[in-house]
Design an enzyme around this catalytic site. Structure first.
Site, PDB file in Angstrom:
ATOM      1  N   MET A  27      14.570   1.173   1.145  1.00 45.11           N
ATOM      2  CA  MET A  27      14.576   0.941   2.599  1.00 45.11           C
ATOM      3  C   MET A  27      15.988   1.079   3.351  1.00 45.11           C
ATOM      4  SD  MET A  27      11.032  -1.286   2.960  1.00 45.11           S
ATOM      5  CE  MET A  27      11.288  -2.052   1.131  1.00 45.11           C
ATOM      6  N   MET A  59       3.209   4.160   2.809  1.00 42.46           N
ATOM      7  CA  MET A  59       3.382   2.753   3.276  1.00 42.46           C
ATOM      8  C   MET A  59       2.112   2.239   4.193  1.00 42.46           C
ATOM      9  SD  MET A  59       6.285   1.557   2.311  1.00 42.46           S
ATOM     10  CE  MET A  59       6.179  -0.064   3.205  1.00 42.46           C
ATOM     11  N   HIS A  83      12.200   0.816  -4.496  1.00 41.63           N
ATOM     12  CA  HIS A  83      12.096   1.352  -3.109  1.00 41.63           C
ATOM     13  C   HIS A  83      13.283   0.879  -1.985  1.00 41.63           C
ATOM     14  CE1 HIS A  83       9.060   0.799   0.631  1.00 41.63           C
ATOM     15  NE2 HIS A  83       9.847   2.072   0.866  1.00 41.63           N
ATOM     16  N   MET A 112      16.711  -3.294   1.087  1.00 36.59           N
ATOM     17  CA  MET A 112      16.874  -3.162   2.693  1.00 36.59           C
ATOM     18  C   MET A 112      18.195  -3.390   2.932  1.00 36.59           C
ATOM     19  SD  MET A 112      13.389  -5.284   3.766  1.00 36.59           S
ATOM     20  CE  MET A 112      12.032  -5.418   2.674  1.00 36.59           C
ATOM     21  N   SER A 128       5.910  -6.821  -6.278  1.00 34.54           N
ATOM     22  CA  SER A 128       7.038  -6.656  -5.386  1.00 34.54           C
ATOM     23  C   SER A 128       7.846  -8.100  -5.513  1.00 34.54           C
ATOM     24  CB  SER A 128       6.890  -6.201  -4.172  1.00 34.54           C
ATOM     25  OG  SER A 128       8.252  -6.417  -2.975  1.00 34.54           O
ATOM     26  N   HIS A 186       8.466  -3.850  -8.620  1.00 34.10           N
ATOM     27  CA  HIS A 186       8.963  -3.043  -7.362  1.00 34.10           C
ATOM     28  C   HIS A 186      10.125  -3.767  -6.638  1.00 34.10           C
ATOM     29  CE1 HIS A 186       7.906  -0.077  -4.255  1.00 34.10           C
ATOM     30  NE2 HIS A 186       8.193  -1.290  -3.349  1.00 34.10           N
ATOM     31  N   ASP A 195      12.633  -3.976  -3.700  1.00 30.71           N
ATOM     32  CA  ASP A 195      12.760  -3.922  -2.434  1.00 30.71           C
ATOM     33  C   ASP A 195      14.218  -3.776  -1.845  1.00 30.71           C
ATOM     34  OD1 ASP A 195      10.031  -2.724  -1.390  1.00 30.71           O
ATOM     35  OD2 ASP A 195       9.699  -4.967  -1.697  1.00 30.71           O
ATOM     36  N   ASP A 231       2.202   0.514  -0.593  1.00 31.79           N
ATOM     37  CA  ASP A 231       2.941  -0.615  -0.416  1.00 31.79           C
ATOM     38  C   ASP A 231       2.534  -1.384   0.846  1.00 31.79           C
ATOM     39  OD1 ASP A 231       4.749  -2.578  -0.209  1.00 31.79           O
ATOM     40  OD2 ASP A 231       6.517  -1.250  -0.384  1.00 31.79           O
TER      41      ASP A 231
END
Length: 226
Positions: free
Chosen positions: A67, A136, A65, A36, A9, A32, A34, A174
């Site tokens: 979020m 998660m 990913h 957000m 990540s 990965h 993320d 994760d």
């Protein structure tokens, strides 16, 4: 599944030098990313324009990913950017089957994520619509959290359902993945592992990836043999 995949990540990377940080993990299976939005989770990272630039310079495929709230609206754009895999949260989608099909139709593998407290059972009937199920192992939103062992029974139930169905769906975990916790997650049935601090916190991220891969692969082979 005996193939162990390590997806570092970049949440733990140096954001000022992302291109150089990506080169340090060129032996990873994927990176990965993320995303957000400060709505679905109480943190704000990067959006689609930055992800597109990462896509342009990354030596390995991108595993996004998301979020973010309103995944049905925003997730397809990440597939259009050419990402290998796009994962949305079940809690942020009104029509997860429709969204998974749309991601696949745009050329990306479809992943769906569940928060630690979200049960897997309501989603087992849609496994055939997915390429990956992300369970998660921490609360989404921040890096550096400790692995939640309470999620292990859910991983086991998901693996049993996948194996029973004969569908080749990967289980990704994760949060809090280290050389010690990867063994517990692999024993439970996960085969794709997101690691942030354990990789970028090491002096040699590439060597850290190999250690994690060796540990995870050893555990998966043992579990398969049994």
């Amino acid at each position: 599944m005996t193939q162990c995949c390590i997806n570092p990540s970049i949440l733990s990377a140096d954001f000022v030098n992302l291109e150089a940080e990506l080169k340090r993990i060129s032996n990873a299976d994927a990176v990965h990313v993320d995303v957000m939005d400060n709505h679905f989770v109480p943190n704000l990272t990067i959006g689609l324009p930055v992800v597109q630039r990462i896509q342009a310079v990354s030596p390995v495929p991108l595993d996004a990913h998301l979020m973010i709230a309103d995944a049905d609206r925003w997730a397809p754009g990440f597939a259009d950017a050419g990402l290998a895999s796009v994962t949305f949260h079940a809690e942020a989608s009104i029509a997860p089957i429709k969204l998974a099909r749309e991601l696949r139709s745009r050329g990306a593998k479809a992943g769906m994520a569940l928060r630690p407290s979200t049960p897997v059972e309501p989603y087992l009937d849609m496994l055939s619509e997915l390429d990956m199920l992300l369970i998660m192992t921490v609360e989404p939103g921040f890096g550096g959290q400790a692995f939640l062992d309470v999620t292990l029974p859910k991983i086991r139930r998901a693996r049993a359902a996948i194996d029973g169905s004969g569908i080749g769906v990967a289980i990704q975990v994760d949060g809090g993945i280290t050389e010690e916790t990867i063994t517990r997650a692999a024993e439970a049935g996960a085969n794709v592992f997101v690691a942030g601090s354990a990789v970028y916190g090491a002096d040699d991220p590439a060597a850290a990836i190999e250690r994690l891969r060796d540990e995870g692969s050893r555990t998966l082979r043992k579990a398969t043999a049994e």
